[in-house]
Design an enzyme around this catalytic site. Structure first.
Site, mmCIF file in Angstrom:
data_model
loop_
_atom_site.group_PDB
_atom_site.id
_atom_site.type_symbol
_atom_site.label_atom_id
_atom_site.label_comp_id
_atom_site.label_asym_id
_atom_site.label_seq_id
_atom_site.Cartn_x
_atom_site.Cartn_y
_atom_site.Cartn_z
ATOM 1 N N LEU A 8 0.841 -1.193 0.000
ATOM 2 C CA LEU A 8 0.000 0.000 0.000
ATOM 3 C C LEU A 8 0.880 1.248 0.000
ATOM 4 C CD1 LEU A 8 -2.686 -1.037 2.653
ATOM 5 C CD2 LEU A 8 -2.594 -1.557 0.203
ATOM 6 N N ARG A 15 2.426 14.397 7.071
ATOM 7 C CA ARG A 15 3.328 14.778 8.171
ATOM 8 C C ARG A 15 4.803 14.803 7.774
ATOM 9 N NH1 ARG A 15 1.860 10.863 12.731
ATOM 10 N NH2 ARG A 15 0.824 9.732 11.057
ATOM 11 N N LYS A 22 5.786 10.234 0.226
ATOM 12 C CA LYS A 22 6.393 9.666 1.429
ATOM 13 C C LYS A 22 7.236 8.421 1.159
ATOM 14 C CE LYS A 22 3.850 7.664 4.830
ATOM 15 N NZ LYS A 22 3.142 7.570 6.118
ATOM 16 N N ASP A 103 5.591 2.449 3.615
ATOM 17 C CA ASP A 103 6.352 3.280 4.542
ATOM 18 C C ASP A 103 6.870 2.467 5.728
ATOM 19 O OD1 ASP A 103 3.950 2.829 5.757
ATOM 20 O OD2 ASP A 103 3.435 4.928 6.078
ATOM 21 N N LYS A 350 39.496 14.221 -13.046
ATOM 22 C CA LYS A 350 38.166 14.178 -13.657
ATOM 23 C C LYS A 350 38.223 13.381 -14.953
ATOM 24 C CE LYS A 350 35.399 16.134 -16.841
ATOM 25 N NZ LYS A 350 35.519 16.894 -18.073
ATOM 26 N N TYR A 365 45.534 19.333 -11.071
ATOM 27 C CA TYR A 365 44.259 19.020 -11.720
ATOM 28 C C TYR A 365 44.522 18.242 -12.999
ATOM 29 C CZ TYR A 365 40.059 19.345 -14.490
ATOM 30 O OH TYR A 365 38.975 19.012 -15.253
ATOM 31 N N ASN A 376 55.403 10.839 -13.106
ATOM 32 C CA ASN A 376 55.443 11.630 -11.886
ATOM 33 C C ASN A 376 54.994 13.048 -12.203
ATOM 34 O OD1 ASN A 376 56.600 11.621 -8.951
ATOM 35 N ND2 ASN A 376 57.185 13.562 -9.918
ATOM 36 N N ARG A 439 59.215 28.137 -21.272
ATOM 37 C CA ARG A 439 59.056 29.241 -20.332
ATOM 38 C C ARG A 439 60.079 30.310 -20.707
ATOM 39 N NH1 ARG A 439 61.939 25.470 -15.923
ATOM 40 N NH2 ARG A 439 64.055 26.220 -16.238
HETATM 41 C C1 UD1 Z 1 -3.233 1.465 9.826
HETATM 42 C C2 UD1 Z 1 -4.155 0.432 10.435
HETATM 43 C C3 UD1 Z 1 -3.887 0.358 11.942
HETATM 44 C C4 UD1 Z 1 -2.447 0.028 12.191
HETATM 45 C C5 UD1 Z 1 -1.534 1.051 11.486
HETATM 46 C C6 UD1 Z 1 -0.099 0.628 11.591
HETATM 47 C C7 UD1 Z 1 -6.180 0.534 9.081
HETATM 48 C C8 UD1 Z 1 -7.584 0.995 9.026
HETATM 49 N N1 UD1 Z 1 -5.502 0.817 10.193
HETATM 50 O O1 UD1 Z 1 -3.606 2.718 10.349
HETATM 51 O O2 UD1 Z 1 -4.701 -0.636 12.526
HETATM 52 O O3 UD1 Z 1 -2.168 0.002 13.563
HETATM 53 O O4 UD1 Z 1 -1.869 1.130 10.093
HETATM 54 O O5 UD1 Z 1 0.767 1.592 11.018
HETATM 55 O O6 UD1 Z 1 -5.732 -0.099 8.172
HETATM 56 N N2 UD1 Z 1 -3.110 3.832 2.239
HETATM 57 C C9 UD1 Z 1 -3.510 3.742 0.931
HETATM 58 N N3 UD1 Z 1 -4.768 4.152 0.609
HETATM 59 C C10 UD1 Z 1 -5.630 4.647 1.515
HETATM 60 C C11 UD1 Z 1 -5.209 4.748 2.858
HETATM 61 C C12 UD1 Z 1 -3.938 4.314 3.190
HETATM 62 O O7 UD1 Z 1 -2.771 3.287 0.075
HETATM 63 O O8 UD1 Z 1 -6.749 4.992 1.131
HETATM 64 C C13 UD1 Z 1 -1.769 3.376 2.596
HETATM 65 C C14 UD1 Z 1 -0.900 4.495 3.126
HETATM 66 O O9 UD1 Z 1 -0.155 5.086 2.074
HETATM 67 C C15 UD1 Z 1 -0.009 3.769 4.115
HETATM 68 C C16 UD1 Z 1 -0.839 2.600 4.593
HETATM 69 O O10 UD1 Z 1 -1.871 2.438 3.647
HETATM 70 O O11 UD1 Z 1 1.147 3.257 3.479
HETATM 71 C C17 UD1 Z 1 -1.410 2.800 5.992
HETATM 72 O O12 UD1 Z 1 -2.284 3.897 5.963
HETATM 73 P P1 UD1 Z 1 -2.405 4.891 7.174
HETATM 74 O O13 UD1 Z 1 -3.370 5.934 6.840
HETATM 75 O O14 UD1 Z 1 -1.053 5.323 7.621
HETATM 76 O O15 UD1 Z 1 -3.078 3.927 8.271
HETATM 77 P P2 UD1 Z 1 -3.096 4.142 9.816
HETATM 78 O O16 UD1 Z 1 -4.149 5.137 10.145
HETATM 79 O O17 UD1 Z 1 -1.733 4.407 10.304
HETATM 80 CA CA CA Z 2 0.407 4.884 9.311
#
Ligand code: UD1
Ligand code: CA
Length: 456
Positions: A8, A15, A22, A103, A350, A365, A376, A439
């Site tokens: 995902l 943040r 990210k 991530d 270079k 250089y 040398n 020279r």
């Molecule tokens: C999620 C989990 C939570 C867990 C936590 C751990 C869910 C509902 N919750 O929460 O239980 O403890 O991760 O870090 O799953 N992403 C998408 N599409 C979306 C939403 C998110 O691709 O629509 C991806 C984000 O880019 C990320 C990952 O899913 O890589 C997690 O999403 P994030 O929003 O960070 O979930 P959390 O609220 O942290």
């Molecule tokens: Ca998260």
């Protein structure tokens, strides 16, 4: 058994406060998403699907070399929705899908393998990677029933006071049987605090359908996700410690591991000694018995056995056996330095070839040149390779002695066994065995100081 993975990576990562998506921030020289993809591949998961959304084209470009599949999630309606977007990738396959996050770069090959084994052995339909945390903060809580079986995951924002006290958390990493996952996805809704389709709800759906759900406990370190630059630095530190430990186990001496920065893919031979302040990046290879004294940065370069380097920068170049470099040398891309050579202090090379046993000891250089062996270079030699419009080549044969403060105006050729007098500006070819002097001849004006009244 067919195994695939979904990563995902469609979220925004607000943040991070960055223009870069990210998952493309780097940890020890590699994008987080590519860490995860590579870990899946090394755990023998061939088919990998990346869910992209925010910054989709940039993420695609940065992962292109990995030959993965992509699913597009146009609007980010939650982790469950993200997995719904992979239907095409999953459908028609009978087997297991591992779901990880782009991530979370610290997950290891070993854990992925163990999770898959645990899942199959236990005949679970879903297995959650979990951890115990003293302060579970905003993580989803793993809720168990009276028989201690996993019953569901409740998101932090949806927890009751009692549920908030649970220390067992959901890492957001799982594996599922594909068929049961697809069936459960159809039943997700967004009736929750965040009005999102939660992937975590699949766990409760499976359990209430009578299926077994497993929880596989792993060290917190491995499931730590990066949401900010502070957490990025935390991840970098964890990865750095792992990398340095691996090299030390392979026989490399690292004097101060806290102060040594080695990218994941760097290779180092045994009995090489690394002093503090070294930064080794990209696809650099350092062979055996080298000494990297303090403060070098070496990028995408190959350093052969027995080389010593001190306070220098080497980029996209090769350095031959037993050569010494530095202090304060700068070797720029496409240079190839021979064996037993010397590139000394305040020397810049270079795009040049320097032959075996050639000494370029100080303040010199050399650019766009081919230099033979046994030469040398006196202090302060300059290869004048650029006329303001074009760059030209200088060729120097073997055993040339280039006197101090020589200019070699390119294009120019200096043949074998030649001498160039100090202070010469060479514009024409120097034939074999010749001495070149270019020279002004010295003229002394007797008594000049006294006549001018400058004597003290
Ligand atoms: C999620 C989990 C939570 C867990 C936590 C751990 C869910 C509902 N919750 O929460 O239980 O403890 O991760 O870090 O799953 N992403 C998408 N599409 C979306 C939403 C998110 O691709 O629509 C991806 C984000 O880019 C990320 C990952 O899913 O890589 C997690 O999403 P994030 O929003 O960070 O979930 P959390 O609220 O942290
Ligand atoms: Ca998260």
């Amino acid at each position: 058994m067919y195994k695939c993975a979904i990563i995902l990576a469609a979220g925004e990562g607000k943040r991070m406060n960055s223009n870069t998506p990210k998952v493309l921030h780097k940890v020890c020289g590699k994008e987080m998403i590519n860490h995860v993809i590579d870990t899946m591949r090394s755990a023998d998961i061939e088919m990998v699907d990346v869910v992209i959304g925010r910054g989709a084209s940039t993420v695609k470009e940065a992962t292109e070399s990995r030959k993965v599949n992509y699913s597009l999630q146009k609007d980010q309606l939650g982790t469950g929705h993200a997995v719904m977007c992979t239907k095409e990738f999953l459908e028609g396959n009978d087997g297991i899908v591992a779901i990880f996050v782009g991530d979370g770069p610290l997950i290891t090959e070993n854990t992925v393998r163990e999770m898959l084994q645990y899942h199959q052995k236990g005949e679970f339909k879903a297995t959650i990677l979990t951890s115990k945390m003293d302060d579970p903060a905003k993580y989803g809580r793993v809720i168990r029933n009276e028989n201690n079986e996993v019953e569901k995951i409740v998101e932090f924002k949806d927890c009751t006071e009692e549920e908030l006290l649970v220390k067992e958390i959901n890492s957001g990493m799982y594996c599922f049987n594909i068929k049961e996952l697809l069936n459960s996805l159809d039943r997700l809704n967004n009736n929750n605090a965040q009005e999102e389709y939660y992937l975590t709800d699949v766990i409760g759906i499976l359990k209430s359908g009578g299926f077994k759900v497993g929880a596989f406990d792993v060290p917190v370190e491995e499931i730590t996700a990066v949401n900010s630059k502070v957490e990025l630095a935390d991840a970098e530190l964890i990865m750095k410690i792992r990398i340095n430990r691996k090299h030390m186990e392979n026989g490399v001496t690292i004097m101060d591991p806290n102060n040594t920065y080695i990218d994941l893919e760097v290779e180092i031979g045994k009995d090489t000694i690394i002093y503090p302040g070294n930064i080794l990046q990209g696809t650099t290879i350092i062979k055996e018995n080298c000494v990297l004294y303090q403060n070098n940065r070496i990028v995408d370069s190959t350093i052969e056995n027995g080389v010593s380097v001190q306070s220098s920068v080497i980029i996209e170049s090769k350095v031959g056996e037993c050569t010494t470099v530095g202090p304060y040398a700068y070797i720029r891309p496409e240079s190839n330095i021979g064996k037993h050579a010397r590139i000394g202090d305040f020397v810049e090379i270079k795009k040049s070839i320097i032959g075996d046993n050639t000494k370029v000891s100080h303040l010199t250089y050399i650019g766009d040149a081919e230099v033979g062996s046994g030469c040398n270079f006196g202090c302060g030699t300059v290869v004048v390779n650029y006329n303001g419009i074009s760059k030209f080549k200088t060729i120097i044969g073997n055993n040339a002695f280039i006197g101090c403060n020589t200019n070699l105006v390119s294009p120019v050729k200096v043949n074998d066994n030649t001498y160039i007098a100090a202070g010469s500006t060479i514009t024409n070819e120097v034939p074999e065995n010749a001495l070149a002097i270019a020279r002004a001849r010295q003229r002394n004006i007797e008594n000049w100081v006294v006549k001018k009244g400058h004597n003290k």
